[in-house]
Write a protein that holds these residues in place. Structure first.
Motif, mmCIF file in Angstrom:
data_model
loop_
_atom_site.group_PDB
_atom_site.id
_atom_site.type_symbol
_atom_site.label_atom_id
_atom_site.label_comp_id
_atom_site.label_asym_id
_atom_site.label_seq_id
_atom_site.Cartn_x
_atom_site.Cartn_y
_atom_site.Cartn_z
ATOM 1 N N MET A 43 0.847 -1.200 0.000
ATOM 2 C CA MET A 43 0.000 0.000 0.000
ATOM 3 C C MET A 43 0.885 1.253 0.000
ATOM 4 S SD MET A 43 -2.963 1.003 2.755
ATOM 5 C CE MET A 43 -3.921 -0.463 2.440
ATOM 6 N N THR A 68 -2.337 6.264 -0.117
ATOM 7 C CA THR A 68 -3.519 5.469 0.254
ATOM 8 C C THR A 68 -3.590 5.306 1.770
ATOM 9 O OG1 THR A 68 -3.124 4.258 -1.791
ATOM 10 C CG2 THR A 68 -4.757 3.336 -0.299
ATOM 11 N N GLU A 69 -2.406 5.051 2.350
ATOM 12 C CA GLU A 69 -2.352 4.865 3.807
ATOM 13 C C GLU A 69 -2.821 6.136 4.530
ATOM 14 O OE1 GLU A 69 1.076 3.466 6.821
ATOM 15 O OE2 GLU A 69 1.189 2.605 4.813
ATOM 16 N N TYR A 79 -4.759 8.425 3.341
ATOM 17 C CA TYR A 79 -6.205 8.582 3.119
ATOM 18 C C TYR A 79 -6.999 7.813 4.179
ATOM 19 C CZ TYR A 79 -10.826 7.510 1.397
ATOM 20 O OH TYR A 79 -12.175 7.328 1.331
ATOM 21 N N TYR A 80 -6.575 6.552 4.430
ATOM 22 C CA TYR A 80 -7.301 5.741 5.413
ATOM 23 C C TYR A 80 -7.234 6.353 6.805
ATOM 24 C CZ TYR A 80 -8.115 1.963 2.084
ATOM 25 O OH TYR A 80 -8.558 1.230 1.017
ATOM 26 N N TYR A 81 -6.064 6.902 7.180
ATOM 27 C CA TYR A 81 -5.938 7.525 8.507
ATOM 28 C C TYR A 81 -6.848 8.758 8.617
ATOM 29 C CZ TYR A 81 -2.058 4.573 10.000
ATOM 30 O OH TYR A 81 -1.294 3.500 10.388
ATOM 31 N N LEU A 138 -10.449 7.621 8.796
ATOM 32 C CA LEU A 138 -10.742 7.023 10.107
ATOM 33 C C LEU A 138 -10.990 8.112 11.162
ATOM 34 C CD1 LEU A 138 -10.680 4.571 12.146
ATOM 35 C CD2 LEU A 138 -8.237 4.947 12.307
ATOM 36 N N SER A 186 -11.789 1.516 7.956
ATOM 37 C CA SER A 186 -10.439 1.839 7.464
ATOM 38 C C SER A 186 -9.366 0.970 8.126
ATOM 39 C CB SER A 186 -10.090 3.295 7.770
ATOM 40 O OG SER A 186 -10.965 4.133 7.119
ATOM 41 N N ILE A 187 -9.627 0.524 9.361
ATOM 42 C CA ILE A 187 -8.590 -0.235 10.077
ATOM 43 C C ILE A 187 -8.284 -1.558 9.370
ATOM 44 C CG2 ILE A 187 -7.961 -1.322 12.284
ATOM 45 C CD1 ILE A 187 -9.574 0.910 13.671
ATOM 46 N N GLU A 191 -8.893 -2.227 6.364
ATOM 47 C CA GLU A 191 -8.413 -1.886 5.017
ATOM 48 C C GLU A 191 -6.920 -1.542 5.037
ATOM 49 O OE1 GLU A 191 -11.138 1.043 3.529
ATOM 50 O OE2 GLU A 191 -12.153 -0.466 2.323
ATOM 51 N N LEU A 192 -6.474 -0.898 6.129
ATOM 52 C CA LEU A 192 -5.050 -0.572 6.262
ATOM 53 C C LEU A 192 -4.190 -1.840 6.244
ATOM 54 C CD1 LEU A 192 -5.091 2.258 8.943
ATOM 55 C CD2 LEU A 192 -3.863 2.362 6.768
ATOM 56 N N PHE A 193 -4.801 -2.938 6.711
ATOM 57 C CA PHE A 193 -4.070 -4.214 6.715
ATOM 58 C C PHE A 193 -4.429 -5.067 5.491
ATOM 59 C CE2 PHE A 193 -4.316 -2.813 11.134
ATOM 60 C CZ PHE A 193 -2.966 -2.844 11.479
#
Lengths: 91, 253
Positions: free
Chosen positions: B1, B5-6, B8-10, B13, B49-50, B52-54
């Motif tokens: 990732m 993108t990372e 964005y997820y943070y 969240l 998102s959590i 998804e981060l993984f």
């Protein structure tokens, strides 16, 4: 700030051809009859429907309004159609 | 990732969970149960998102499914109580959609395939479209009903804002439904555009949610600038008998 009682009061005033302040008073009495421990602002749609069907109906009958059934139905229909105002006006 | 993108997820969240908590506080203070559903939906969508981060889209599908079903509860309780509505049908569709997301994600990991990934993304896109198309429709229908009432314009504006924000949520769904076909055919870099689209729509959504649920006085005044409040008679202390008598007289009985 507009409250749901004002909106309903205006509609009832139109239907009965009375002053909005009288209509609001009538609605407050109806609430007191059916849910004496609730504030007008805390009523849900179900509470309001009960107040209109039982409380307002009783009050209109006591006044001697001949078309009480029709007025109550119109008020319930009005409240159901515009139910989102309960959320929007409270928040 | 990649880092974008990372990030964005943070951002997603934090923004969605914090906004969800604020909305729940407001709902509890105003005793508006249906708004609690809405606040919880934001938290659940944010928490997606959590996983998804993984890289676990199947884990995210659970949070997304719950979040989107909570949006349906909010719409049902706010706009359609004691009225006919497609609520049950939409809940069933969302459960199927979330299950498809999870199943096709796991399947695409066992048997890597763009088609399986596309079905997963399409399931997610349709799952987003169901509640937010309904919310757009419900807001617009209610707007038409209340716009004729003699109430402050900022209240009527809130319906428009809710409709717009629901519509904005359809943007990521649209991107998702075309991402893989475009990326493997004519636009290999389309995933970057999707990421920007997601970020912009997320930020706009949050800004509009704050204006909608926590409208500042300056914004209210701006919307109400051409509004002349109706003259409201002051409440006078009269007895119940006097009120009933005055109404009886006014309606001619």
């Amino acid at each position: 700030m507009t409250s749901i009682m004002e909106v309903l009061g205006d509609e009832l005033a139109n239907l009965l051809s009375i002053k909005p302040i009288q209509a609001k008073g009538l609605l407050r009495l109806s609430i007191r009859d059916v849910m004496p421990d609730k504030l007008a602002e805390d009523l849900t749609l179900q509470n309001l429907t009960d107040v209109l069907k039982k409380g307002l109906k009783g009050r209109l009958d006591r006044i001697g309004a001949s078309n009480s059934e029709m007025i109550v139905n119109k008020m319930v229909n009005f409240a159901t159609k515009k139910q989102s105002l309960i959320t929007i006006l409270k928040t | 990732m990649d880092i974008g993108t990372e990030l964005y997820y943070y951002v997603y969240l934090i923004l969605w969970c914090v906004t969800g908590v604020f909305i729940i506080i407001k709902a509890v203070k105003s005793k508006t149960i249906n708004l609690i559903h809405f606040g919880l939906s934001l938290i659940s969508l944010g928490l997606a998102s959590i996983p998804e981060l993984f890289g676990s889209y199947s884990g995210a599908a659970i949070f997304r499914g719950i979040g989107l079903i909570l949006v349906l509860f909010f719409i049902e309780k706010t706009f359609y109580e004691e009225k006919k509505s497609p609520f049950v049908l939409f809940v069933i569709c969302l459960i199927i959609g979330a299950s498809f997301m999870a199943i096709f994600d796991l399947w695409s990991k066992v048997t890597p395939s763009k088609l399986l990934e596309y079905i997963r993304d399409l399931s997610f896109a349709i799952s987003i479209m169901i509640p937010f198309c309904w919310l757009t429709f419900a807001s617009y229908s209610s707007y038409k009903l209340v716009k004729t009432l003699e109430i402050e314009p900022h209240i009527i504006k809130r319906y428009q804002i809710l409709g717009v924000v629901a519509f904005i949520n359809l943007i990521p769904a649209t991107f998702l439904s075309v991402e893989i076909p475009l990326a493997i055919t004519v636009m290999p870099d389309f995933s970057d555009i999707v990421l920007i689209g997601f970020l912009v729509s997320s930020l706009l959504t949050i800004v509009f949610y704050y204006i909608l649920w926590f409208m500042p006085t300056s914004v209210k005044n701006y919307f109400n600038k051409d509004y002349t409040p109706k003259v409201i008679e002051e409440d006078v202390e009269i007895s119940e008998e006097e009120l009933m008598k005055s109404i009886r007289e006014d309606i001619g009985i």
